[in-house]
Design a protein around this motif. Structure first.
Motif, PDB file in Angstrom:
ATOM      1  N   VAL A 328      29.106  29.552  74.944  1.00  0.00           N
ATOM      2  CA  VAL A 328      27.816  28.890  74.705  1.00  0.00           C
ATOM      3  C   VAL A 328      27.759  27.554  75.440  1.00  0.00           C
ATOM      4  O   VAL A 328      26.750  27.221  76.074  1.00  0.00           O
ATOM      5  CB  VAL A 328      27.573  28.692  73.192  1.00  0.00           C
ATOM      6  N   LEU A 329      28.842  26.790  75.380  1.00  0.00           N
ATOM      7  CA  LEU A 329      28.864  25.493  76.061  1.00  0.00           C
ATOM      8  C   LEU A 329      28.746  25.671  77.569  1.00  0.00           C
ATOM      9  O   LEU A 329      28.044  24.897  78.245  1.00  0.00           O
ATOM     10  CB  LEU A 329      30.140  24.724  75.708  1.00  0.00           C
ATOM     11  N   ARG A 330      29.416  26.674  78.111  1.00  0.00           N
ATOM     12  CA  ARG A 330      29.298  26.937  79.550  1.00  0.00           C
ATOM     13  C   ARG A 330      27.878  27.322  79.920  1.00  0.00           C
ATOM     14  O   ARG A 330      27.339  26.871  80.932  1.00  0.00           O
ATOM     15  CB  ARG A 330      30.270  28.040  79.970  1.00  0.00           C
ATOM     16  N   SER A 331      27.248  28.173  79.107  1.00  0.00           N
ATOM     17  CA  SER A 331      25.888  28.618  79.422  1.00  0.00           C
ATOM     18  C   SER A 331      24.877  27.478  79.278  1.00  0.00           C
ATOM     19  O   SER A 331      23.891  27.422  80.016  1.00  0.00           O
ATOM     20  CB  SER A 331      25.484  29.786  78.524  1.00  0.00           C
ATOM     21  N   ARG A 332      25.130  26.561  78.338  1.00  0.00           N
ATOM     22  CA  ARG A 332      24.249  25.407  78.169  1.00  0.00           C
ATOM     23  C   ARG A 332      24.462  24.367  79.272  1.00  0.00           C
ATOM     24  O   ARG A 332      23.587  23.539  79.525  1.00  0.00           O
ATOM     25  CB  ARG A 332      24.503  24.738  76.808  1.00  0.00           C
ATOM     26  N   GLY A 333      25.655  24.403  79.873  1.00  0.00           N
ATOM     27  CA  GLY A 333      25.965  23.437  80.922  1.00  0.00           C
ATOM     28  C   GLY A 333      26.137  22.033  80.398  1.00  0.00           C
ATOM     29  O   GLY A 333      25.877  21.050  81.112  1.00  0.00           O
ATOM     30  N   GLN A 334      26.599  21.912  79.164  1.00  0.00           N
ATOM     31  CA  GLN A 334      26.828  20.578  78.590  1.00  0.00           C
ATOM     32  C   GLN A 334      28.015  20.616  77.647  1.00  0.00           C
ATOM     33  O   GLN A 334      28.332  21.641  77.053  1.00  0.00           O
ATOM     34  CB  GLN A 334      25.585  20.083  77.845  1.00  0.00           C
ATOM     35  N   GLY A 335      28.693  19.475  77.551  1.00  0.00           N
ATOM     36  CA  GLY A 335      29.856  19.389  76.695  1.00  0.00           C
ATOM     37  C   GLY A 335      31.043  20.115  77.291  1.00  0.00           C
ATOM     38  O   GLY A 335      31.016  20.578  78.440  1.00  0.00           O
ATOM     39  N   ILE A 336      32.110  20.247  76.498  1.00  0.00           N
ATOM     40  CA  ILE A 336      33.334  20.901  76.968  1.00  0.00           C
ATOM     41  C   ILE A 336      33.959  21.725  75.851  1.00  0.00           C
ATOM     42  O   ILE A 336      33.811  21.420  74.667  1.00  0.00           O
ATOM     43  CB  ILE A 336      34.377  19.877  77.465  1.00  0.00           C
ATOM     44  N   GLY A 337      34.675  22.770  76.246  1.00  0.00           N
ATOM     45  CA  GLY A 337      35.514  23.530  75.338  1.00  0.00           C
ATOM     46  C   GLY A 337      36.964  23.203  75.630  1.00  0.00           C
ATOM     47  O   GLY A 337      37.365  23.069  76.787  1.00  0.00           O
ATOM     48  N   ILE A 338      37.753  23.066  74.579  1.00  0.00           N
ATOM     49  CA  ILE A 338      39.193  22.776  74.719  1.00  0.00           C
ATOM     50  C   ILE A 338      39.967  23.847  73.970  1.00  0.00           C
ATOM     51  O   ILE A 338      39.825  23.986  72.752  1.00  0.00           O
ATOM     52  CB  ILE A 338      39.540  21.381  74.171  1.00  0.00           C
ATOM     53  N   LEU A 339      40.780  24.604  74.688  1.00  0.00           N
ATOM     54  CA  LEU A 339      41.603  25.642  74.078  1.00  0.00           C
ATOM     55  C   LEU A 339      42.953  25.063  73.666  1.00  0.00           C
ATOM     56  O   LEU A 339      43.612  24.386  74.452  1.00  0.00           O
ATOM     57  CB  LEU A 339      41.832  26.790  75.067  1.00  0.00           C
ATOM     58  N   VAL A 340      43.359  25.340  72.436  1.00  0.00           N
ATOM     59  CA  VAL A 340      44.673  24.913  71.953  1.00  0.00           C
ATOM     60  C   VAL A 340      45.641  26.077  72.155  1.00  0.00           C
ATOM     61  O   VAL A 340      45.551  27.103  71.465  1.00  0.00           O
ATOM     62  CB  VAL A 340      44.625  24.510  70.466  1.00  0.00           C
ATOM     63  N   SER A 341      46.549  25.947  73.114  1.00  0.00           N
ATOM     64  CA  SER A 341      47.479  27.032  73.405  1.00  0.00           C
ATOM     65  C   SER A 341      48.643  26.520  74.245  1.00  0.00           C
ATOM     66  O   SER A 341      48.446  25.724  75.163  1.00  0.00           O
ATOM     67  CB  SER A 341      46.773  28.165  74.160  1.00  0.00           C
ATOM     68  N   LYS A 342      49.829  27.023  73.954  1.00  0.00           N
ATOM     69  CA  LYS A 342      50.999  26.716  74.770  1.00  0.00           C
ATOM     70  C   LYS A 342      51.176  27.742  75.882  1.00  0.00           C
ATOM     71  O   LYS A 342      51.962  27.533  76.795  1.00  0.00           O
ATOM     72  CB  LYS A 342      52.260  26.695  73.901  1.00  0.00           C
ATOM     73  N   PHE A 343      50.453  28.858  75.773  1.00  0.00           N
ATOM     74  CA  PHE A 343      50.616  29.940  76.725  1.00  0.00           C
ATOM     75  C   PHE A 343      49.329  30.158  77.517  1.00  0.00           C
ATOM     76  O   PHE A 343      48.228  29.959  76.996  1.00  0.00           O
ATOM     77  CB  PHE A 343      50.976  31.244  76.000  1.00  0.00           C
ATOM     78  N   PRO A 344      49.443  30.583  78.768  1.00  0.00           N
ATOM     79  CA  PRO A 344      48.258  30.900  79.564  1.00  0.00           C
ATOM     80  C   PRO A 344      47.455  32.033  78.935  1.00  0.00           C
ATOM     81  O   PRO A 344      48.016  33.049  78.531  1.00  0.00           O
ATOM     82  CB  PRO A 344      48.848  31.320  80.916  1.00  0.00           C
ATOM     83  N   LYS A 345      46.159  31.833  78.840  1.00  0.00           N
ATOM     84  CA  LYS A 345      45.256  32.858  78.314  1.00  0.00           C
ATOM     85  C   LYS A 345      43.971  32.836  79.121  1.00  0.00           C
ATOM     86  O   LYS A 345      43.576  31.798  79.647  1.00  0.00           O
ATOM     87  CB  LYS A 345      44.904  32.576  76.846  1.00  0.00           C
ATOM     88  N   GLU A 346      43.310  33.972  79.183  1.00  0.00           N
ATOM     89  CA  GLU A 346      41.983  33.992  79.772  1.00  0.00           C
ATOM     90  C   GLU A 346      41.036  33.269  78.815  1.00  0.00           C
ATOM     91  O   GLU A 346      41.001  33.559  77.620  1.00  0.00           O
ATOM     92  CB  GLU A 346      41.515  35.430  79.983  1.00  0.00           C
ATOM     93  N   THR A 347      40.283  32.310  79.298  1.00  0.00           N
ATOM     94  CA  THR A 347      39.440  31.500  78.433  1.00  0.00           C
ATOM     95  C   THR A 347      38.246  30.937  79.171  1.00  0.00           C
ATOM     96  O   THR A 347      38.280  30.759  80.395  1.00  0.00           O
ATOM     97  CB  THR A 347      40.260  30.331  77.813  1.00  0.00           C
ATOM     98  N   ASP A 348      37.194  30.659  78.414  1.00  0.00           N
ATOM     99  CA  ASP A 348      36.023  29.973  78.953  1.00  0.00           C
ATOM    100  C   ASP A 348      36.072  28.479  78.663  1.00  0.00           C
ATOM    101  O   ASP A 348      35.115  27.761  78.948  1.00  0.00           O
ATOM    102  CB  ASP A 348      34.732  30.572  78.371  1.00  0.00           C
ATOM    103  N   ALA A 349      37.175  28.022  78.084  1.00  0.00           N
ATOM    104  CA  ALA A 349      37.339  26.581  77.853  1.00  0.00           C
ATOM    105  C   ALA A 349      37.619  25.883  79.175  1.00  0.00           C
ATOM    106  O   ALA A 349      38.172  26.466  80.105  1.00  0.00           O
ATOM    107  CB  ALA A 349      38.488  26.336  76.875  1.00  0.00           C
ATOM    108  N   SER A 350      37.243  24.617  79.244  1.00  0.00           N
ATOM    109  CA  SER A 350      37.469  23.832  80.460  1.00  0.00           C
ATOM    110  C   SER A 350      38.842  23.173  80.460  1.00  0.00           C
ATOM    111  O   SER A 350      39.459  23.011  81.515  1.00  0.00           O
ATOM    112  CB  SER A 350      36.397  22.744  80.587  1.00  0.00           C
ATOM    113  N   TYR A 351      39.309  22.791  79.276  1.00  0.00           N
ATOM    114  CA  TYR A 351      40.550  22.034  79.170  1.00  0.00           C
ATOM    115  C   TYR A 351      41.453  22.654  78.105  1.00  0.00           C
ATOM    116  O   TYR A 351      41.045  23.566  77.374  1.00  0.00           O
ATOM    117  CB  TYR A 351      40.263  20.572  78.832  1.00  0.00           C
ATOM    118  N   THR A 352      42.664  22.134  78.007  1.00  0.00           N
ATOM    119  CA  THR A 352      43.619  22.655  77.039  1.00  0.00           C
ATOM    120  C   THR A 352      44.351  21.526  76.318  1.00  0.00           C
ATOM    121  O   THR A 352      44.431  20.398  76.812  1.00  0.00           O
ATOM    122  CB  THR A 352      44.678  23.550  77.719  1.00  0.00           C
ATOM    123  N   LEU A 353      44.875  21.861  75.156  1.00  0.00           N
ATOM    124  CA  LEU A 353      45.837  21.049  74.417  1.00  0.00           C
ATOM    125  C   LEU A 353      46.874  22.023  73.881  1.00  0.00           C
ATOM    126  O   LEU A 353      46.548  23.185  73.606  1.00  0.00           O
ATOM    127  CB  LEU A 353      45.160  20.291  73.269  1.00  0.00           C
TER     128      LEU A 353
END
Length: 380
Positions: A328-353
């Motif tokens: 939703v954030l990507r489609s809106r073109g505003q804000g950011i998604g942050i994925l919490v993961s130690k391992f690589p995953k396919e994601t639409d988040a922009s950043y990670t923790l």
């Protein structure tokens, strides 16, 4: 996967996974200082978006050729338990090039939010609290609870979780926070509107339950599953009011197939319910078109930011179900998604923790930045 070209958008040449991986790994190994350069991070983030898109297209083609999916393989893929190896470390380094750490990119994130109202959306398990064997003991650390209280003081804040809303409230106990339980199918807001703009609750308690008609069915399936899963040691069924969670974190892997079969047999009699997967959990939900992404949009509208350019949503989550919000954030073109993961995953988040401790660090930096900006504004 050797020399496999994938389908890309019409205006983009086909991408070769191996070529990109080798190139990214070469960059990551050549100069550690390069990784912190925003000039490199942003183009690589864009490259990562194209790669993720290409991977999805390729996987769709594979799925089309394989009609039958093995549930156990799918469960294993969604709940990785890997030991670090040289190849996996290289894979993670390459992945982080286009999904960089939100801590490393904090200044850039703040720069992008300039002049806008930050709104924070947070998953609970695996984000605010560590993943634990007993879901009833998923407590936040005292440090995280203090930071979350400060975040809620400075920014409109919502916890969006698959858990029962009442259970998460008992963990958090902050009256100023919005709580969206059952994957957003049970939303309750604070009595006093926290937004600087006028929302829709006019000072009243906001309550939204789009799946309320499914509650009797959910309770019925809950009772059946409690009986049917007794044959699987370690399995636990949790009633989240408008959805169910079948936890298998304490189930021996050799019994995963048995558990999945028991759940499938029960759901065969309930076509209005669907099954999704999370981290060591099977989620049973109504088939209505509602998820964490829809909940995010509803909450932004309730806060008075529907179709507004004045808001900067930050959504932090660790699970597959959080991907709906990232999209939703990507489609809106505003804000950011942050994925919490130690391992690589396919994601639409922009950043990670990497884990809840890094989430706490990121939220603490948000609080400190807000405090400093208030002081600066006051002194001018």
């Amino acid at each position: 996967m050797t020399n496999q070209n994938v389908v890309a958008p019409n205006d983009v040449k086909p991408l070769n996974f191996n070529t990109i991986f080798v190139m990214a790994t070469s960059i990551s190994n050549s100069n550690s200082n390069l990784l912190s350069s925003e000039a490199v991070q942003e183009p690589l983030a864009m490259l990562g978006g194209l790669l993720s898109l290409s991977q999805r297209n390729f996987m769709k083609r594979l799925e089309g050729n394989n009609k039958v999916h093995n549930w156990v393989d799918s469960i294993r893929a969604s709940s990785p338990t890997r030991d670090k190896s040289t190849s996996e470390n290289q894979e993670k380094s390459a992945w982080n090039l286009y999904h960089p750490s939100a801590l490393n990119m904090f200044d850039k994130i703040i720069s992008n939010s300039k002049g806008k109202q930050i709104v924070t959306f947070l998953d609970y398990d695996g984000t605010l609290s560590p993943i634990v064997a007993d879901p009833d003991k998923a407590y936040m650390t005292s440090k995280m609870k203090g930071t979350l209280k400060e975040i809620a003081r400075h920014f409109p804040t919502a916890i969006v979780t698959g858990r029962c809303r009442d259970k998460v409230y008992n963990f958090v106990r902050l009256a100023e926070v919005y709580y969206a339980g059952s994957h957003g199918m049970d939303i309750k807001g604070p009595r006093k509107n926290q937004s600087p703009k006028k929302g829709n609750n006019n000072g009243k308690t906001m309550l939204f339950q789009p799946a309320s008609q499914f509650m009797p069915m959910i309770n019925e399936v809950y009772k059946i599953l409690q009986v049917k899963t007794k044959c699987v040691p370690g399995a636990m069924v949790e009633n989240n009011k408008f959805c169910l969670s079948v936890h298998f974190r304490c189930v021996d892997e050799k019994n995963w197939a048995l558990l999945a079969e028991q759940v499938r047999l029960v759901l065969n009699g309930y076509p209005k319910l669907k099954l999704t997967q999370g981290r060591k959990v099977l989620e049973i939900r109504p088939t209505i078109k509602w998820d964490k992404g829809k909940a995010l949009e509803f909450l932004l509208q309730s806060l008075g930011y529907n179709n507004s350019d004045e808001v900067f949503p930050i959504y932090i989550g660790d699970d597959r179900t959080d991907e709906d919000a990232f999209k939703v954030l990507r489609s809106r073109g505003q804000g950011i998604g942050i994925l919490v993961s130690k391992f690589p995953k396919e994601t639409d988040a922009s950043y990670t923790l990497e884990d809840p401790s890094e989430v706490e660090q990121f939220l603490r930096r948000l609080v400190e930045w807000k405090r400093s900006s208030i002081v600066t504004t006051t002194s001018v």
